[in-house]
Scaffold this motif. Sequence first.
Motif, PDB file in Angstrom:
ATOM      1  N   MET A   1       0.850  -1.187   0.000  1.00 22.98           N
ATOM      2  CA  MET A   1       0.000   0.000   0.000  1.00 22.98           C
ATOM      3  C   MET A   1       0.888   1.240   0.000  1.00 22.98           C
ATOM      4  O   MET A   1       2.053   1.186   0.370  1.00 22.98           O
ATOM      5  CB  MET A   1      -0.935  -0.022   1.210  1.00 22.98           C
ATOM      6  CG  MET A   1      -1.882  -1.219   1.200  1.00 22.98           C
ATOM      7  SD  MET A   1      -2.932  -1.317   2.666  1.00 22.98           S
ATOM      8  CE  MET A   1      -4.037   0.052   2.349  1.00 22.98           C
ATOM      9  N   ARG A   2       0.337   2.369  -0.406  1.00 19.78           N
ATOM     10  CA  ARG A   2       1.153   3.557  -0.625  1.00 19.78           C
ATOM     11  C   ARG A   2       1.629   4.227   0.672  1.00 19.78           C
ATOM     12  O   ARG A   2       2.571   5.003   0.654  1.00 19.78           O
ATOM     13  CB  ARG A   2       0.395   4.574  -1.484  1.00 19.78           C
ATOM     14  CG  ARG A   2      -0.837   5.182  -0.799  1.00 19.78           C
ATOM     15  CD  ARG A   2      -1.575   6.107  -1.753  1.00 19.78           C
ATOM     16  NE  ARG A   2      -2.062   5.386  -2.911  1.00 19.78           N
ATOM     17  CZ  ARG A   2      -2.647   6.001  -3.948  1.00 19.78           C
ATOM     18  NH1 ARG A   2      -2.775   7.309  -3.968  1.00 19.78           N
ATOM     19  NH2 ARG A   2      -3.099   5.276  -4.962  1.00 19.78           N
ATOM     20  N   GLU A   3       0.982   3.910   1.787  1.00 20.71           N
ATOM     21  CA  GLU A   3       1.381   4.541   3.050  1.00 20.71           C
ATOM     22  C   GLU A   3       2.826   4.178   3.398  1.00 20.71           C
ATOM     23  O   GLU A   3       3.296   3.080   3.110  1.00 20.71           O
ATOM     24  CB  GLU A   3       0.441   4.119   4.179  1.00 20.71           C
ATOM     25  CG  GLU A   3      -0.918   4.817   4.149  1.00 20.71           C
ATOM     26  CD  GLU A   3      -1.858   4.230   3.112  1.00 20.71           C
ATOM     27  OE1 GLU A   3      -2.927   4.821   2.900  1.00 20.71           O
ATOM     28  OE2 GLU A   3      -1.516   3.199   2.514  1.00 20.71           O
ATOM     29  N   ASP A   4       3.506   5.110   4.064  1.00 20.34           N
ATOM     30  CA  ASP A   4       4.934   4.983   4.363  1.00 20.34           C
ATOM     31  C   ASP A   4       5.201   3.815   5.319  1.00 20.34           C
ATOM     32  O   ASP A   4       4.644   3.756   6.418  1.00 20.34           O
ATOM     33  CB  ASP A   4       5.449   6.285   4.983  1.00 20.34           C
ATOM     34  CG  ASP A   4       6.931   6.239   5.231  1.00 20.34           C
ATOM     35  OD1 ASP A   4       7.700   6.109   4.270  1.00 20.34           O
ATOM     36  OD2 ASP A   4       7.335   6.311   6.415  1.00 20.34           O
ATOM     37  N   VAL A   5       6.079   2.892   4.897  1.00 22.37           N
ATOM     38  CA  VAL A   5       6.381   1.709   5.705  1.00 22.37           C
ATOM     39  C   VAL A   5       7.219   2.083   6.920  1.00 22.37           C
ATOM     40  O   VAL A   5       7.041   1.505   8.002  1.00 22.37           O
ATOM     41  CB  VAL A   5       7.103   0.643   4.847  1.00 22.37           C
ATOM     42  CG1 VAL A   5       7.509  -0.556   5.707  1.00 22.37           C
ATOM     43  CG2 VAL A   5       6.208   0.173   3.719  1.00 22.37           C
TER      44      VAL A   5
ATOM     45  N   GLN B   1       7.020   4.747   8.671  1.00 21.90           N
ATOM     46  CA  GLN B   1       6.093   5.273   9.688  1.00 21.90           C
ATOM     47  C   GLN B   1       5.361   4.131  10.384  1.00 21.90           C
ATOM     48  O   GLN B   1       5.180   4.149  11.608  1.00 21.90           O
ATOM     49  CB  GLN B   1       5.090   6.229   9.046  1.00 21.90           C
ATOM     50  CG  GLN B   1       4.059   6.786  10.044  1.00 21.90           C
ATOM     51  CD  GLN B   1       3.110   7.774   9.394  1.00 21.90           C
ATOM     52  OE1 GLN B   1       3.499   8.536   8.525  1.00 21.90           O
ATOM     53  NE2 GLN B   1       1.858   7.751   9.832  1.00 21.90           N
ATOM     54  N   SER B   2       4.966   3.137   9.609  1.00 18.75           N
ATOM     55  CA  SER B   2       4.274   1.990  10.209  1.00 18.75           C
ATOM     56  C   SER B   2       5.191   1.240  11.161  1.00 18.75           C
ATOM     57  O   SER B   2       4.746   0.743  12.210  1.00 18.75           O
ATOM     58  CB  SER B   2       3.778   1.042   9.113  1.00 18.75           C
ATOM     59  OG  SER B   2       2.818   1.662   8.295  1.00 18.75           O
TER      60      SER B   2
END
Length: 208
Positions: free
Chosen positions: A170-174, A176-177
């Motif tokens: 998914m495009r969300e920053d890894v 940050q996760s």
Amino acid sequence: MPRAGLNHAVVVNLAAQVVDDGGPRGFAELSLAKVAAKAGVAAPSLYKHVGSLADLRRDVALIAVRELTAAGTSATVGRAGADALHSLATAWRSYAHEHPGRYAATQIGPDPEDPADARLREAAAESVQVVGAVLHGFGLPDDRVIDAVRAVRAGIHGFVTLELGGGFRMREDVDQSFTVLLDMLVAGVAALATSDTLLDHDATGSHR
């Protein structure tokens, strides 16, 4: 062209390179044939330097565990609490990205009864001590440290394994996760350190 000067250490180092070249599956798929090809010799020639594939796998795992322990130790010197845990986890993740095959080798627990695993058991114990020292910084009592070590290791390893396997698309920053995961682990360890009672389970696995 056959490689001159083969000895046990050279063969093990070549095997470690083969393991990393194979990515996350490199350790599971290690073979004497692959190491021999890397060395430029016939596979039977390796038996002059290693007893078996199992011995070679053990030696690669020993290298990997020692490297990961050194990385964790260096990352946590002078740090405590949440800062130490974040630094430790970041070091583990970086090592996994740089050496995916060797990282996989660090996850194989040594046999507690096999004399051949003695050196690997010692190295693994040193690795656990590094994590334990970090978690003791949260004020954990001794009887809760191993549970916390296992939980932290499982959380970080699960994330890293999914990441290396292409599980986060998914495009969300890894990054940050990953930080969110570490914040959750920190909160969990801190809660465990301040809890007055341990969870108790009956034979069916329900809390009581």
